[in-house]
Design a protein around this motif. Sequence first.
Motif: not given
Length: 216
Positions: A14-15, A41
């Motif tokens: 993520p990101n 996640d």
Amino acid sequence: MSTAKPRLVVRRGPNPDQVFLLQNDTTIVGREPINDVMFPDAEVSRRHCRIVFQHTEYFIEDLNSTNGTFVNGRRISEITRLNSGDIIDFGETVRVVFEYLLPMSSAEQEVANDPRLRGFREAAYAQSGGSYKTIPPYSSASAERPGRDMYANLEPSPQEEAEREQAYRLTRWQSWLIGGTLAVLFISMVICGGVLYYLDTNYPDLLWGFLTNGTG
């Protein structure tokens, strides 16, 4: 606390490229929002691991996570010291890099910006298929051995040197084989063309009789 600026930089998950500064003596990493560092996640456990600052150094400890915590490709089962540049995987989908940024001299700054060094540890990790074989980053190694060449980390190990030499020999052999085959084909074409030209010039009836099998 030290004046260093430790942080986690997200490389996968993520990101990507998100940065988490480690400002506390203990940092909990997990999937729940209550954690200091949260990764939403499925591979990350609710309380996955913790990073602890002790005696001027940072350590990481897995908190019985389901999918494991990996440092430089090795799943850890006990508290493990972190070095600047270490690659940390949470399960199989989230990867971060631990960076322990200390004030650098102008010479160290120049080395850090050198393209030969930038991303070297991650590239070595990826190329080795998860078998991390490089030595610690130049910053910590230089502190332990003052005056050593700061580019020494870029030198391959004896095993890597042998593998590189073997690959080079194989590539050179393949090049010679391909080049030799092309050379033989070219010479054969030149000889055949010369023979045909000679027969066409001096013995046209014989040549065309041969080509038409006597029916021309």
